[in-house]
Design a protein around this motif. Structure first.
Motif, short mmCIF file in Angstrom:
data_model
loop_
_atom_site.label_atom_id
_atom_site.label_comp_id
_atom_site.label_asym_id
_atom_site.label_seq_id
_atom_site.Cartn_x
_atom_site.Cartn_y
_atom_site.Cartn_z
N VAL A 184 -25.56 -46.81 -24.32
CA VAL A 184 -25.92 -45.90 -25.41
C VAL A 184 -27.44 -45.92 -25.53
O VAL A 184 -28.10 -46.82 -25.02
CB VAL A 184 -25.25 -46.31 -26.74
CG1 VAL A 184 -23.74 -46.26 -26.62
CG2 VAL A 184 -25.72 -47.69 -27.17
N THR A 185 -28.00 -44.91 -26.20
CA THR A 185 -29.46 -44.83 -26.32
C THR A 185 -29.88 -45.11 -27.77
O THR A 185 -29.07 -45.03 -28.70
CB THR A 185 -29.99 -43.44 -25.91
OG1 THR A 185 -29.51 -42.46 -26.85
CG2 THR A 185 -29.49 -43.07 -24.51
N TYR A 186 -31.15 -45.45 -27.94
CA TYR A 186 -31.72 -45.72 -29.27
C TYR A 186 -33.04 -44.97 -29.42
O TYR A 186 -33.90 -45.39 -30.16
CB TYR A 186 -31.99 -47.22 -29.43
CG TYR A 186 -30.79 -48.11 -29.24
CD1 TYR A 186 -30.00 -48.50 -30.32
CD2 TYR A 186 -30.45 -48.57 -27.98
CE1 TYR A 186 -28.90 -49.32 -30.15
CE2 TYR A 186 -29.36 -49.39 -27.79
CZ TYR A 186 -28.59 -49.77 -28.87
OH TYR A 186 -27.51 -50.58 -28.68
N PRO A 221 -33.69 -37.83 -29.89
CA PRO A 221 -33.15 -36.72 -29.11
C PRO A 221 -33.56 -36.81 -27.64
O PRO A 221 -34.55 -37.47 -27.33
CB PRO A 221 -33.76 -35.48 -29.78
CG PRO A 221 -34.92 -35.98 -30.56
CD PRO A 221 -34.65 -37.40 -30.90
N PRO A 222 -32.83 -36.14 -26.71
CA PRO A 222 -31.73 -35.21 -26.99
C PRO A 222 -30.44 -35.93 -27.36
O PRO A 222 -30.16 -37.01 -26.84
CB PRO A 222 -31.56 -34.46 -25.66
CG PRO A 222 -31.99 -35.46 -24.62
CD PRO A 222 -33.12 -36.24 -25.26
N PHE A 223 -29.66 -35.30 -28.24
CA PHE A 223 -28.40 -35.87 -28.69
C PHE A 223 -27.20 -35.27 -27.96
O PHE A 223 -26.08 -35.70 -28.17
CB PHE A 223 -28.26 -35.69 -30.20
CG PHE A 223 -29.35 -36.37 -30.98
CD1 PHE A 223 -29.76 -37.65 -30.64
CD2 PHE A 223 -29.96 -35.74 -32.05
CE1 PHE A 223 -30.77 -38.30 -31.35
CE2 PHE A 223 -30.95 -36.38 -32.77
CZ PHE A 223 -31.37 -37.65 -32.42
N TRP A 249 -24.89 -40.79 -26.06
CA TRP A 249 -24.59 -41.44 -27.33
C TRP A 249 -25.90 -41.95 -27.91
O TRP A 249 -26.68 -42.59 -27.20
CB TRP A 249 -23.65 -42.64 -27.13
CG TRP A 249 -22.24 -42.28 -26.83
CD1 TRP A 249 -21.59 -42.46 -25.65
CD2 TRP A 249 -21.29 -41.71 -27.74
NE1 TRP A 249 -20.29 -42.03 -25.76
CE2 TRP A 249 -20.08 -41.56 -27.03
CE3 TRP A 249 -21.35 -41.31 -29.07
CZ2 TRP A 249 -18.93 -41.02 -27.61
CZ3 TRP A 249 -20.21 -40.77 -29.66
CH2 TRP A 249 -19.02 -40.64 -28.93
N GLU A 250 -26.12 -41.72 -29.19
CA GLU A 250 -27.26 -42.31 -29.89
C GLU A 250 -26.72 -43.35 -30.87
O GLU A 250 -25.86 -43.04 -31.69
CB GLU A 250 -28.05 -41.22 -30.64
CG GLU A 250 -29.30 -41.74 -31.33
CD GLU A 250 -30.45 -42.02 -30.36
OE1 GLU A 250 -30.32 -41.72 -29.16
OE2 GLU A 250 -31.48 -42.56 -30.82
N ALA A 251 -27.20 -44.58 -30.74
CA ALA A 251 -26.77 -45.65 -31.63
C ALA A 251 -27.75 -45.78 -32.79
O ALA A 251 -28.93 -45.44 -32.66
CB ALA A 251 -26.67 -46.97 -30.87
#
Ligand SMILES: [Ca+2]
Ligand SMILES: [Ca+2]
Length: 205
Positions: free
Chosen positions: A36-38, A41-43, A47-49
């Protein structure tokens, strides 16, 4: 009429196939096999945590995947008014309902999970969101599903899964795996397709 019945059944099977084919999972990385990313964007496509900071977090782990090698773990370690979760944004057909489903397990104190959709227009301006679904999870993977109707102008849906401790300090540890966001034609649409195919059966006579 006897001969038309198998053809009608075939037509219905074709209709079902069409329905299933359009129920593609709109999520990328639905089983958390990639990190997952932190990083904002881009969303779409990631996945944005997110979390409230100390004592809370969300990230990939390999402790208890439902499938593959990894899953998502969200934790709150005895902190009040905290939260953690993930979201992913997908482009939607605004004329069809959207379903967010998957599997979750709650290993410690239950409750406090929130599933919702947030809606955005073509310029990614927020259009509000749905009420929260509070899934009841077992200590082993339990299915959850939430279907909602997009508001006018929505072309993006953000599927959100979060845990929180706004009611007081809790120890939460929630696992997620094999999530999906799908759109399927309404039964009325499938029925129309069936009616359209029905003359094929009558012609056989
Ligand atoms: Ca997985
Ligand atoms: Ca990101």
């Amino acid at each position: 009429m006897k001969r038309s019945l198998p053809v009608l059944m075939l037509a219905f099977a074709v209709t079902l196939q069409v329905g299933m084919a359009s129920a593609n999972n709109l999520l990328v990385n639905p089983g958390f096999e990639d990190p997952v990313t932190y990083d904002g964007p881009p969303f779409v496509g990631f996945w944005e945590a997110f979390s409230a900071g100390a004592g809370s977090g969300a990230g990939n782990t390999n402790t208890l995947p439902l499938s593959g090698a990894q899953h998502l773990e969200m934790v709150i370690n005895g902190v009040a008014s905290s939260f953690a979760g993930v979201f992913q944004q997908v482009a939607i057909n605004p004329s069809l309902d959207v379903t967010f489903s998957g599997f979750g397990a709650s290993l410690l104190e239950s409750g406090g999970s929130e599933v919702r959709f947030e809606w955005f227009d073509a310029t990614e301006t927020a259009l509000g969101g749905t009420p929260n679904l509070v899934p009841v999870l077992g200590t082993t993977y339990t299915p959850f599903s939430y279907t909602a109707t997009p508001p006018a102008g929505a072309v993006f849906a953000r599927a959100v899964y979060a845990i929180q401790s706004f009611g007081g300090p809790v120890n939460q540890q929630v696992y997620l795996d094999d999530l999906s966001v799908t759109q399927v034609p309404e039964p009325a649409t499938a029925l129309l397709a069936l009616v359209a195919l029905a003359p094929l059966g009558l012609r056989r006579r």
